[in-house]
Structures are given as C-alpha cells and as structure tokens.
Design a protein around this motif. Sequence first.
Motif, PDB file in Angstrom:
ATOM      1  N   CYS A  52       3.554  -1.833  48.688  1.00 43.15           N
ATOM      2  CA  CYS A  52       2.614  -2.910  48.378  1.00 43.15           C
ATOM      3  C   CYS A  52       1.324  -2.676  49.155  1.00 43.15           C
ATOM      4  CB  CYS A  52       3.218  -4.263  48.745  1.00 43.15           C
ATOM      5  SG  CYS A  52       2.120  -5.642  48.334  1.00 43.15           S
ATOM      6  N   HIS A  53       0.212  -2.779  48.435  1.00 37.13           N
ATOM      7  CA  HIS A  53      -1.100  -2.535  49.018  1.00 37.13           C
ATOM      8  C   HIS A  53      -1.843  -3.826  49.317  1.00 37.13           C
ATOM      9  CE1 HIS A  53      -0.618   1.660  47.672  1.00 37.13           C
ATOM     10  NE2 HIS A  53      -0.070   1.123  46.599  1.00 37.13           N
ATOM     11  N   CYS A  54      -1.175  -4.978  49.178  1.00 40.04           N
ATOM     12  CA  CYS A  54      -1.891  -6.245  49.361  1.00 40.04           C
ATOM     13  C   CYS A  54      -2.389  -6.379  50.806  1.00 40.04           C
ATOM     14  CB  CYS A  54      -1.025  -7.433  48.952  1.00 40.04           C
ATOM     15  SG  CYS A  54       0.128  -8.006  50.208  1.00 40.04           S
ATOM     16  N   GLN A  55      -3.391  -7.232  50.956  1.00 39.80           N
ATOM     17  CA  GLN A  55      -3.993  -7.376  52.286  1.00 39.80           C
ATOM     18  C   GLN A  55      -2.980  -7.922  53.293  1.00 39.80           C
ATOM     19  OE1 GLN A  55      -7.400 -10.057  52.741  1.00 39.80           O
ATOM     20  NE2 GLN A  55      -8.438  -8.311  53.679  1.00 39.80           N
ATOM     21  N   SER A  56      -2.090  -8.800  52.841  1.00 37.82           N
ATOM     22  CA  SER A  56      -1.072  -9.335  53.756  1.00 37.82           C
ATOM     23  C   SER A  56      -0.200  -8.217  54.305  1.00 37.82           C
ATOM     24  CB  SER A  56      -0.191 -10.364  53.041  1.00 37.82           C
ATOM     25  OG  SER A  56      -0.919 -11.499  52.717  1.00 37.82           O
ATOM     26  N   PHE A  85      -0.549   0.493  53.531  1.00 40.59           N
ATOM     27  CA  PHE A  85       0.353  -0.170  52.589  1.00 40.59           C
ATOM     28  C   PHE A  85       1.680  -0.407  53.302  1.00 40.59           C
ATOM     29  CE2 PHE A  85       0.896   4.380  51.966  1.00 40.59           C
ATOM     30  CZ  PHE A  85       2.273   4.537  51.996  1.00 40.59           C
ATOM     31  N   ALA A  86       2.538  -1.182  52.663  1.00 40.56           N
ATOM     32  CA  ALA A  86       3.878  -1.440  53.200  1.00 40.56           C
ATOM     33  C   ALA A  86       4.909  -0.891  52.227  1.00 40.56           C
ATOM     34  CB  ALA A  86       4.086  -2.943  53.389  1.00 40.56           C
ATOM     35  N   ALA A  87       6.056  -0.493  52.737  1.00 41.25           N
ATOM     36  CA  ALA A  87       7.175  -0.049  51.910  1.00 41.25           C
ATOM     37  C   ALA A  87       8.379  -0.904  52.272  1.00 41.25           C
ATOM     38  CB  ALA A  87       7.464   1.433  52.156  1.00 41.25           C
ATOM     39  N   GLU A  90      -2.315  -2.625  43.560  1.00 38.74           N
ATOM     40  CA  GLU A  90      -3.142  -1.422  43.702  1.00 38.74           C
ATOM     41  C   GLU A  90      -4.632  -1.738  43.720  1.00 38.74           C
ATOM     42  OE1 GLU A  90      -1.873   1.625  40.951  1.00 38.74           O
ATOM     43  OE2 GLU A  90      -0.308   2.271  42.340  1.00 38.74           O
ATOM     44  N   ARG A  91      -5.014  -2.956  43.304  1.00 33.05           N
ATOM     45  CA  ARG A  91      -6.438  -3.314  43.400  1.00 33.05           C
ATOM     46  C   ARG A  91      -6.886  -3.388  44.849  1.00 33.05           C
ATOM     47  NH1 ARG A  91      -3.913  -7.926  41.453  1.00 33.05           N
ATOM     48  NH2 ARG A  91      -3.920  -9.747  42.796  1.00 33.05           N
ATOM     49  N   ARG A  92      -5.941  -3.467  45.778  1.00 33.08           N
ATOM     50  CA  ARG A  92      -6.248  -3.462  47.210  1.00 33.08           C
ATOM     51  C   ARG A  92      -5.982  -2.100  47.857  1.00 33.08           C
ATOM     52  NH1 ARG A  92      -8.748  -7.901  49.795  1.00 33.08           N
ATOM     53  NH2 ARG A  92      -7.915  -9.821  48.963  1.00 33.08           N
ATOM     54  N   THR A 115       1.858   9.030  43.749  1.00 35.35           N
ATOM     55  CA  THR A 115       2.327   9.907  42.679  1.00 35.35           C
ATOM     56  C   THR A 115       3.850   9.903  42.637  1.00 35.35           C
ATOM     57  OG1 THR A 115       2.365  11.841  44.127  1.00 35.35           O
ATOM     58  CG2 THR A 115       0.315  11.419  42.934  1.00 35.35           C
ATOM     59  N   GLY A 116       4.389  10.427  41.586  1.00 41.58           N
ATOM     60  CA  GLY A 116       5.831  10.532  41.452  1.00 41.58           C
ATOM     61  C   GLY A 116       6.266  10.038  40.088  1.00 41.58           C
ATOM     62  N   GLU A 117       7.356  10.595  39.608  1.00 40.57           N
ATOM     63  CA  GLU A 117       7.869  10.195  38.300  1.00 40.57           C
ATOM     64  C   GLU A 117       8.546   8.842  38.388  1.00 40.57           C
ATOM     65  OE1 GLU A 117      10.152  13.065  36.142  1.00 40.57           O
ATOM     66  OE2 GLU A 117       8.989  14.717  36.993  1.00 40.57           O
ATOM     67  N   GLY A 118       8.354   8.036  37.358  1.00 44.23           N
ATOM     68  CA  GLY A 118       9.073   6.773  37.259  1.00 44.23           C
ATOM     69  C   GLY A 118       8.497   5.633  38.085  1.00 44.23           C
ATOM     70  N   ILE A 119       7.354   5.847  38.717  1.00 43.31           N
ATOM     71  CA  ILE A 119       6.740   4.775  39.506  1.00 43.31           C
ATOM     72  C   ILE A 119       5.871   3.920  38.586  1.00 43.31           C
ATOM     73  CG2 ILE A 119       5.172   4.218  41.390  1.00 43.31           C
ATOM     74  CD1 ILE A 119       6.036   6.725  42.799  1.00 43.31           C
ATOM     75  N   THR A 120       6.092   2.602  38.614  1.00 48.15           N
ATOM     76  CA  THR A 120       5.208   1.707  37.881  1.00 48.15           C
ATOM     77  C   THR A 120       4.045   1.328  38.789  1.00 48.15           C
ATOM     78  OG1 THR A 120       6.435  -0.256  38.547  1.00 48.15           O
ATOM     79  CG2 THR A 120       7.091   0.782  36.486  1.00 48.15           C
ATOM     80  N   HIS A 121       2.882   1.192  38.197  1.00 44.07           N
ATOM     81  CA  HIS A 121       1.670   0.858  38.938  1.00 44.07           C
ATOM     82  C   HIS A 121       1.174  -0.506  38.476  1.00 44.07           C
ATOM     83  CE1 HIS A 121       1.298   4.994  40.531  1.00 44.07           C
ATOM     84  NE2 HIS A 121       1.861   5.301  39.383  1.00 44.07           N
ATOM     85  N   GLU A 122       1.062  -1.432  39.404  1.00 45.42           N
ATOM     86  CA  GLU A 122       0.607  -2.784  39.069  1.00 45.42           C
ATOM     87  C   GLU A 122      -0.683  -3.073  39.817  1.00 45.42           C
ATOM     88  OE1 GLU A 122       3.769  -5.634  39.738  1.00 45.42           O
ATOM     89  OE2 GLU A 122       5.262  -4.192  39.089  1.00 45.42           O
ATOM     90  N   ASP A 123      -1.615  -3.647  39.101  1.00 47.06           N
ATOM     91  CA  ASP A 123      -2.922  -3.958  39.680  1.00 47.06           C
ATOM     92  C   ASP A 123      -2.808  -5.177  40.584  1.00 47.06           C
ATOM     93  OD1 ASP A 123      -5.725  -3.404  39.940  1.00 47.06           O
ATOM     94  OD2 ASP A 123      -6.085  -5.199  38.754  1.00 47.06           O
TER      95      ASP A 123
END
Length: 111
Positions: free
Chosen positions: A6-10, A19-21, A93-95, A103-111
């Motif tokens: 997650c790339h959110c500011q929090s 980012f956080a994992a 990802e907007r943050r 990158t990587g196969e099968g990763i969904t990207h959400e704005d």
Amino acid sequence: MRVSICHCQSCQRRTGGPFAAQARFPAEAVEIAGHHRTWERIADSGRRAWYRWCPDCGGTVFYTNEGQDGFVAVPIGAFANDDLPYPTASIFERRMQSWLRVTGEGITHED
Ligand SMILES: [Zn+2]
C-alpha cells in the motif's frame, strides 16, 4: 486472504518507508496476545485506521480499518518467516513515489 503493498500516505507515515507490505487475515483466524498500544489515523480512504504497535520496539504488529471489520492486517516485517507469498495487489498507487515501479505477474494495480 492476500498479501498486498500500500502506497497510501498513512502507510508511508506509519512505516517511514515509501510503501507498506502486509498480509490480510480473516479476523476470526487471528489471536491477539501480548501487549500493544493503538494509534488512530484518518487514512487516505477517509476512514479511520487503528494501528497497533509494540511499545517496546515501536514496530506495527497489526492494524484494522474502519468499515472493514472482517480482517486484520499484519505487516510483513512482523513475521519471523522470510518466505511469505509475494504481493498480489498494489493499492493507492496515486500516492506511489514517482521513482518506484511495481512489477510481477498477477499483481493488480489500484489507483
Ligand atoms: Zn495504506
């Protein structure tokens, strides 16, 4: 349920990183033991997030989000296991830092 980043500011504020994992589990599958403290923050979603952190080392040990009572998220770095499944979702990802590429196969990207 899933491993995500997650790339959110929090999450950037919470981790001090770009980012956080985390791994998300059904709430009923998680047993909380030991002591922790809670920090509440309004997330980029506009909802409250409750970060639980260890008062001894300062690391986030788990967190929950308002309106998402069904799961508990545990930061990847809190596990002793260093062979966890790779992330399948990259969110807020907007943050995302401009220099970062996910990158990587099968990763969904959400704005
Ligand atoms: Zn986040």
